[in-house]
Design a protein around this motif. Sequence first.
Motif, PDB file in Angstrom:
ATOM      1  N   ALA A 190      68.646  -7.647   4.915  1.00 41.40           N
ATOM      2  CA  ALA A 190      68.860  -6.533   5.833  1.00 41.40           C
ATOM      3  C   ALA A 190      68.738  -6.929   7.293  1.00 41.40           C
ATOM      4  CB  ALA A 190      67.878  -5.401   5.520  1.00 41.40           C
ATOM      5  N   VAL A 191      68.140  -8.099   7.578  1.00 43.36           N
ATOM      6  CA  VAL A 191      67.926  -8.494   8.970  1.00 43.36           C
ATOM      7  C   VAL A 191      68.599  -9.811   9.349  1.00 43.36           C
ATOM      8  CG1 VAL A 191      65.722  -7.275   9.071  1.00 43.36           C
ATOM      9  CG2 VAL A 191      65.745  -9.707   8.509  1.00 43.36           C
ATOM     10  N   VAL A 192      68.968 -10.629   8.373  1.00 42.50           N
ATOM     11  CA  VAL A 192      69.380 -12.005   8.662  1.00 42.50           C
ATOM     12  C   VAL A 192      70.656 -12.079   9.495  1.00 42.50           C
ATOM     13  CG1 VAL A 192      70.790 -12.369   6.580  1.00 42.50           C
ATOM     14  CG2 VAL A 192      69.528 -14.293   7.609  1.00 42.50           C
ATOM     15  N   LYS A 193      71.485 -11.044   9.462  1.00 50.25           N
ATOM     16  CA  LYS A 193      72.725 -11.059  10.233  1.00 50.25           C
ATOM     17  C   LYS A 193      72.538 -10.599  11.674  1.00 50.25           C
ATOM     18  CE  LYS A 193      75.547 -10.224   6.111  1.00 50.25           C
ATOM     19  NZ  LYS A 193      76.461  -9.280   5.425  1.00 50.25           N
ATOM     20  N   HIS A 194      71.313 -10.261  12.055  1.00 51.00           N
ATOM     21  CA  HIS A 194      71.047  -9.851  13.431  1.00 51.00           C
ATOM     22  C   HIS A 194      71.306 -11.032  14.371  1.00 51.00           C
ATOM     23  CE1 HIS A 194      68.872  -8.470  17.000  1.00 51.00           C
ATOM     24  NE2 HIS A 194      68.967  -7.254  16.496  1.00 51.00           N
ATOM     25  N   PRO A 195      71.836 -10.772  15.565  1.00 50.53           N
ATOM     26  CA  PRO A 195      72.108 -11.854  16.524  1.00 50.53           C
ATOM     27  C   PRO A 195      70.902 -12.741  16.837  1.00 50.53           C
ATOM     28  CG  PRO A 195      73.184  -9.844  17.249  1.00 50.53           C
ATOM     29  CD  PRO A 195      72.351  -9.475  16.058  1.00 50.53           C
ATOM     30  N   LEU A 196      69.681 -12.234  16.663  1.00 47.23           N
ATOM     31  CA  LEU A 196      68.495 -13.054  16.880  1.00 47.23           C
ATOM     32  C   LEU A 196      68.534 -14.334  16.058  1.00 47.23           C
ATOM     33  CD1 LEU A 196      65.399 -10.643  16.918  1.00 47.23           C
ATOM     34  CD2 LEU A 196      66.123 -12.178  18.759  1.00 47.23           C
ATOM     35  N   PHE A 197      69.148 -14.267  14.879  1.00 45.25           N
ATOM     36  CA  PHE A 197      69.110 -15.385  13.941  1.00 45.25           C
ATOM     37  C   PHE A 197      70.453 -16.116  13.854  1.00 45.25           C
ATOM     38  CE2 PHE A 197      66.441 -11.814  12.414  1.00 45.25           C
ATOM     39  CZ  PHE A 197      65.213 -12.365  12.737  1.00 45.25           C
ATOM     40  N   SER A 198      71.284 -15.976  14.873  1.00 49.09           N
ATOM     41  CA  SER A 198      72.631 -16.554  14.815  1.00 49.09           C
ATOM     42  C   SER A 198      72.665 -18.029  15.184  1.00 49.09           C
ATOM     43  CB  SER A 198      73.580 -15.765  15.715  1.00 49.09           C
ATOM     44  OG  SER A 198      73.126 -15.784  17.065  1.00 49.09           O
ATOM     45  N   ASN A 199      71.748 -18.493  16.002  1.00 45.23           N
ATOM     46  CA  ASN A 199      71.762 -19.895  16.442  1.00 45.23           C
ATOM     47  C   ASN A 199      70.355 -20.485  16.370  1.00 45.23           C
ATOM     48  OD1 ASN A 199      74.631 -20.317  17.422  1.00 45.23           O
ATOM     49  ND2 ASN A 199      74.071 -18.526  18.627  1.00 45.23           N
ATOM     50  N   VAL A 200      69.814 -20.526  15.180  1.00 47.67           N
ATOM     51  CA  VAL A 200      68.447 -21.000  14.973  1.00 47.67           C
ATOM     52  C   VAL A 200      68.455 -22.501  14.689  1.00 47.67           C
ATOM     53  CG1 VAL A 200      66.411 -20.828  13.493  1.00 47.67           C
ATOM     54  CG2 VAL A 200      67.679 -18.764  14.133  1.00 47.67           C
ATOM     55  N   ASP A 201      67.584 -23.220  15.377  1.00 48.06           N
ATOM     56  CA  ASP A 201      67.462 -24.662  15.148  1.00 48.06           C
ATOM     57  C   ASP A 201      66.526 -24.975  13.985  1.00 48.06           C
ATOM     58  OD1 ASP A 201      69.041 -25.864  17.431  1.00 48.06           O
ATOM     59  OD2 ASP A 201      67.667 -24.577  18.558  1.00 48.06           O
ATOM     60  N   GLU A 202      65.430 -24.220  13.891  1.00 49.87           N
ATOM     61  CA  GLU A 202      64.447 -24.475  12.835  1.00 49.87           C
ATOM     62  C   GLU A 202      63.859 -23.155  12.354  1.00 49.87           C
ATOM     63  OE1 GLU A 202      62.983 -28.677  14.938  1.00 49.87           O
ATOM     64  OE2 GLU A 202      61.532 -27.097  14.519  1.00 49.87           O
ATOM     65  N   ALA A 203      63.669 -23.041  11.040  1.00 48.63           N
ATOM     66  CA  ALA A 203      63.049 -21.850  10.452  1.00 48.63           C
ATOM     67  C   ALA A 203      61.895 -22.284   9.556  1.00 48.63           C
ATOM     68  CB  ALA A 203      64.056 -21.037   9.650  1.00 48.63           C
ATOM     69  N   TYR A 204      60.786 -21.566   9.656  1.00 46.77           N
ATOM     70  CA  TYR A 204      59.569 -21.916   8.931  1.00 46.77           C
ATOM     71  C   TYR A 204      59.052 -20.706   8.144  1.00 46.77           C
ATOM     72  CZ  TYR A 204      59.445 -25.916  12.109  1.00 46.77           C
ATOM     73  OH  TYR A 204      59.758 -27.054  12.822  1.00 46.77           O
ATOM     74  N   GLY A 205      58.728 -20.940   6.890  1.00 48.35           N
ATOM     75  CA  GLY A 205      58.053 -19.944   6.083  1.00 48.35           C
ATOM     76  C   GLY A 205      56.949 -20.629   5.288  1.00 48.35           C
ATOM     77  N   PHE A 206      56.042 -19.855   4.732  1.00 45.95           N
ATOM     78  CA  PHE A 206      54.949 -20.434   3.946  1.00 45.95           C
ATOM     79  C   PHE A 206      54.378 -19.384   3.009  1.00 45.95           C
ATOM     80  CE2 PHE A 206      52.788 -18.376   7.424  1.00 45.95           C
ATOM     81  CZ  PHE A 206      51.628 -17.878   6.858  1.00 45.95           C
ATOM     82  N   HIS A 207      53.551 -19.846   2.089  1.00 47.17           N
ATOM     83  CA  HIS A 207      52.849 -18.931   1.180  1.00 47.17           C
ATOM     84  C   HIS A 207      51.472 -19.493   0.884  1.00 47.17           C
ATOM     85  CE1 HIS A 207      52.354 -15.761  -1.750  1.00 47.17           C
ATOM     86  NE2 HIS A 207      53.618 -15.389  -1.617  1.00 47.17           N
ATOM     87  N   VAL A 208      50.478 -18.620   0.825  1.00 46.48           N
ATOM     88  CA  VAL A 208      49.158 -19.019   0.333  1.00 46.48           C
ATOM     89  C   VAL A 208      49.195 -18.924  -1.191  1.00 46.48           C
ATOM     90  CG1 VAL A 208      47.893 -18.339   2.406  1.00 46.48           C
ATOM     91  CG2 VAL A 208      48.258 -16.654   0.601  1.00 46.48           C
ATOM     92  N   TRP A 209      48.631 -19.943  -1.855  1.00 48.01           N
ATOM     93  CA  TRP A 209      48.691 -19.996  -3.312  1.00 48.01           C
ATOM     94  C   TRP A 209      47.280 -19.966  -3.902  1.00 48.01           C
ATOM     95  CZ3 TRP A 209      53.009 -18.554  -5.044  1.00 48.01           C
ATOM     96  CH2 TRP A 209      54.209 -18.950  -4.458  1.00 48.01           C
ATOM     97  N   ALA A 210      47.007 -18.896  -4.648  1.00 47.65           N
ATOM     98  CA  ALA A 210      45.701 -18.759  -5.300  1.00 47.65           C
ATOM     99  C   ALA A 210      45.560 -19.688  -6.500  1.00 47.65           C
ATOM    100  CB  ALA A 210      45.495 -17.309  -5.739  1.00 47.65           C
ATOM    101  N   ASN A 211      46.672 -20.215  -6.988  1.00 46.27           N
ATOM    102  CA  ASN A 211      46.626 -21.109  -8.150  1.00 46.27           C
ATOM    103  C   ASN A 211      46.622 -22.580  -7.750  1.00 46.27           C
ATOM    104  OD1 ASN A 211      49.252 -20.833  -7.177  1.00 46.27           O
ATOM    105  ND2 ASN A 211      50.189 -21.229  -9.162  1.00 46.27           N
TER     106      ASN A 211
END
Length: 428
Positions: A190-211
């Motif tokens: 729903a948000v990825v097509k917003h102009p904010l994300f049109s020319n991104v050099d690097e994208a970072y995501g993460f998750h905390v893992w209880a296992n």
Amino acid sequence: MSSISKYFQDIQEEMVHWRRLIHQYPEPAWCEFGTAAFVAQSLKQWDFTVYMGEELICDERMNLPANESLDKFYTQAMERADLDQEILEKTKGGYTAVAGVIDRGDGPVKVFRFDMDALPVSESRSNEHFPFANNFTSAYNGYMHACGHDVHSAIGLGFAKYLAEHKDNFKGRIILLFQPAEEGLGGMAAVVKHPLFSNVDEAYGFHVWANKEQGEFICGTYGQLASKKFDVTITGKASHAALAPEKGINAMLPAAEIILSLEKLKSEFPRHIRLNVGQMQAGTARNIVCPEAQLKIETRAGDTKTRDQLYSASIKTIEAISKKYACQCKVNLVGEAESAASSVDLAQSIQQMARAAGLFTNCLEGELHNTYSEDFCTLMNHVQNTGGKAVFMGIGASNDSGTHHQTNFDISEEVMWKMASVLANVVS
């Protein structure tokens, strides 16, 4: 200890406070009103340029809850004294995405994603459950942060505060995306097509893992399962089961055959696929021919192409069986995610940095994660397909409590300052 690590150790107590506050008010997909408003007002306080509400959501919101649910959670958020009502109003109707931007002139564009949504899980009231023992269990019956998104959001706020106070330490544009509806795999689309994300050099995501044990850090993951989630409504015709059964059309019959046929369909695809009918609701009474049946189904596969093939084959099967029984059927796609792989060179640079910082006892460059799906993969592919790089990290956070999506889920809060330190090192 580096100055960055010391900074986050110094604000660890504040991040813990944010985590516990968000944990107390768990809100499911598209209902993250209070969390989104709290995030937005914090970002505004730190002089971020804030995008939110309808201006940020630029595509259809899949699996939007009924108005009754939206109204319930919005009313609960309105009752909170700590929220700016003017900011909160921008989220009304389920427009709960928030992005904060700091622009420092020429330099790379970097996006950091933090998910916010909770789950329909009732939280444990056992004295052995850390949130209960420390008085920050869910205030909303039937919902809890059972996957760590409260932790992600609090880390994002800590990172935002660091950026606001250390603007001279980096160049370029930093975008912090606080994403709704990750669990249903519909928020990123729903948000990825917003102009904010049109020319991104690097994208970072993460998750905390209880296992995974504390001290373990995964610098880049790959192999998350591509998925499509969809609802099927099969419509027949009601009639008295004794007086005039011949005048009815039993929607339960095709529903039952569809379930069995989809189970058989799995054998026609590679072993790494998943196809599950998780729920069936059908019928009104024992003496009425069933007029409607609803199925909730998901497909998953190790790559996006196979996912799409499995989805298409499933729909073809559903439509053919419905027609066979003279029923109508309607398919509603409610969530989807792609398969993705972290950019290797980005993962390698993170590994070098994390080892040099001495934050973890075990830093893995990459790890196969082929047992779940992740909405961040949609952003990963979007960035990589337009010439950028992306990475999805994982941090071990076990405290020997329940694993993800369980009533006694919890993590070690000690990992928060370490994960925030990694993010800050990425931009410094």
